[in-house]
Design an enzyme around this catalytic site. Structure first.
Site, PDB file in Angstrom:
ATOM      1  CD  GLU A 109      -7.196  -0.824   1.963  1.00  0.00           C
ATOM      2  OE1 GLU A 109      -6.594  -2.419   2.017  1.00  0.00           O
ATOM      3  OE2 GLU A 109      -6.442  -0.070   1.787  1.00  0.00           O
ATOM      4  N   PRO A 127      -3.774  -3.058  -4.149  1.00  0.00           N
ATOM      5  CG  PRO A 127      -2.232  -5.241  -3.905  1.00  0.00           C
ATOM      6  CD  PRO A 127      -2.588  -4.223  -4.659  1.00  0.00           C
ATOM      7  CB  CYS A 128      -3.973  -0.047   0.044  1.00  0.00           C
ATOM      8  SG  CYS A 128      -3.527   0.525  -2.025  1.00  0.00           S
ATOM      9  CB  THR A 129      -2.359  -1.416   4.406  1.00  0.00           C
ATOM     10  OG1 THR A 129      -2.693  -2.690   4.601  1.00  0.00           O
ATOM     11  CG2 THR A 129      -2.662  -2.039   6.424  1.00  0.00           C
ATOM     12  CG  ASN A 189       0.626   1.880   3.569  1.00  0.00           C
ATOM     13  OD1 ASN A 189       0.813   2.718   4.407  1.00  0.00           O
ATOM     14  ND2 ASN A 189       1.159   0.718   4.564  1.00  0.00           N
TER      15      ASN A 189
END
Length: 485
Positions: free
Chosen positions: A91, A2-4, A23
């Site tokens: 991502e 999980p990233c942004t 992130n």
């Protein structure tokens, strides 16, 4: 994972540079920033058990691998190579049952009987930077190389990958096990990506023709038509509908982050709150890319990737609000590393690329800017071990966040002062170093400049870490004064 992600085109940025940032929201993995100069000729993945022969003459590149890479793999995450091409991978995005039924993921299968051989899996987030970044000389080349690798070896997960150089940014999304599509980011736009398949328009005619703005695997359109993936009504093709997810979980975990990011950069373009808003935190059709209402700075990128719904009822640090913590924040606790990869076209090639590196939860940390065309990184960022040590940027950042989060109401002033001080320091040191090297033509002092910058940030970090620690100590539950009676 999980990233942004945020991508900023050169006409949307404050200084004409391209910026890509993500992130890396992992499992509290210990990270470091290094320069890779001795790239192996053979790569073996931990998860996929895949062996790949790599090309000769690799470029040097920066990498933020796991410290314990021998346990779970490298997970290089992001970097910039010596040709000033940047990459962030990946991502984690989403897919759907129709896609995966037609083109399943390529997963590792261990032999069940004696005499049988293991079947390797495909490529994944663990691998992509290492097998791609050292061999590309432009963002477009990055798409072409990675696309070919995906078609040959496949992938065991859904991923989004960004490439940038001084002129272009490209975003690639995997579709099923072997297929992919990529779209060029318009120069005057920014892109927001919160763990979903994001591209909301795709031109197959260009992708199979001139490839000015779009590229894809050769089999993508035939696969889509054969297995009835196109769920669009009308002529405009939206890949989100065909290849993406449509789950309730998206409305808690993903779309709220897109809503907050777009709301920040385009507060007046659309109505985000109140009666009859254009978009809510649970809207599935928030645009993938927008022209920002003002140009975007490094600090804007850092702020939005650190955010936790400030100014809304969903802020987890508000008191007595039933909506607090309803949605997954962008600046989450388990972020391992975030890098803003900036390519500055107005600077000589030797110092055009800057990597703004952060470790730990972005709500509490600061970005340290470092030149990337160097032979090594400062010990403050490259010397991370599994031993907790505040003399290292990774662990100092982790400690700062854990202490400040526990006493947010009283620590927030130290957080703000720390972040403002280091932001100004970063720009000042970059300006001074740029001017010194451009003025003299001596670019071999980049490593010295990096060391000087790292020392200055360490001093600020040590100072504010002490203040946050003392604040936390003063609020310990076993505190007692005689006047308490």
């Amino acid at each position: 994972m999980p990233c942004t992600t945020i991508l900023v085109g050169k006409k949307a940025s404050y200084d004409g540079s391209t910026m890509i940032a993500r992130n890396d929201d992992g499992r509290f993995d210990t990270k470091k920033l290094i320069v890779v100069k001795n790239q192996p000729r053979k790569y073996v993945s931990k998860i996929g058990h895949l062996e790949i022969e790599l090309p000769e003459n690799p470029l040097d590149y920066t990498s933020t691998p796991n410290v314990s890479a021998d346990v779970a793999g490298l997970w290089a995450a992001n970097g910039i190579n010596s040709e000033n091409v940047a990459m962030t991978a990946t991502e984690t995005i989403t897919s759907n049952a129709i896609v995966l039924g037609a083109d399943p993921y390529v997963t590792y299968k261990k032999a069940k009987k004696r005499g049988e051989k293991d079947i390797p899996g495909g490529l994944g987030e663990e691998d992509l930077v290492v097998v791609t970044l050292p061999y590309i000389h432009s963002a477009r080349e990055g798409v072409i190389r990675l696309g070919a690798l995906l078609e040959k070896y496949g992938t065991y997960e859904p991923n989004g990958i960004a490439f940038s150089d001084k002129d272009e940014i490209w975003w690639l999304e995997t579709i099923g096990g072997h297929n992919w599509m990529a779209r060029r980011v318009k120069d005057d736009e920014y892109v927001i990506m919160p763990n979903q398949l994001g591209i909301d328009y795709f031109d197959f005619e260009d992708a199979y023709g001139e490839q000015k703005e779009f590229m894809c695997s050769k089999s993508l359109k035939p696969l889509m038509e054969k297995y009835h993936m196109n769920l669009n009504q009308g002529e405009k093709f939206n890949p989100r509908l065909a290849f993406g997810s449509h789950s309730d979980a998206d409305h808690v975990y993903n779309t709220p982050r897109a809503w907050y990011m777009a709301r920040f950069f385009n507060p007046r373009t659309y109505k985000w709150e109140g009666d009859n808003p254009d978009f809510t935190p649970e809207s599935d059709d928030i645009p993938w890319s927008l022209v920002p209402e003002r140009k975007i700075s490094v600090e804007d990128v850092k702020y939005i990737l650190s955010s936790y719904y400030q100014g809304t009822p969903y802020n987890p640090y508000t008191r007595d609000n039933p909506l607090r913590g309803k949605y997954r924040p962008i600046g989450i606790s388990r972020t391992d590393v975030m890098a803003i990869l900036q390519i500055r076209p107005y600077m000589p090639k030797e110092i055009a690329a800057v990597e703004w590196i952060c470790f730990g939860s972005n709500a509490f940390n600061v970005p340290l800017p470092l030149y990337t065309n160097v032979s090594k990184m400062p010990e403050y960022v490259s010397g991370t071990t599994e031993r907790v040590d505040s003399n290292n940027f990774y662990w100092a950042s982790r400690l700062f966040g854990a202490l400040a989060d526990s006493h947010f109401g009283t620590s927030v002033m130290f957080i703000e002062r720390y972040q403002n001080a280091v932001a100004a320091l970063g720009h000042r040191y970059l300006n001074e170093s740029d001017e010194a090297m451009v003025g003299t033509g001596k670019f071999d002092i980049k490593e010295e400049a990096n060391e000087k910058m790292a020392k200055a940030v360490k001093d600020e970090t040590d100072k504010y870490l002490r203040q946050v620690l003392l604040d936390a100590c003063s609020h310990m539950k076993n505190g007692y004064n005689r006047s308490d009676n």
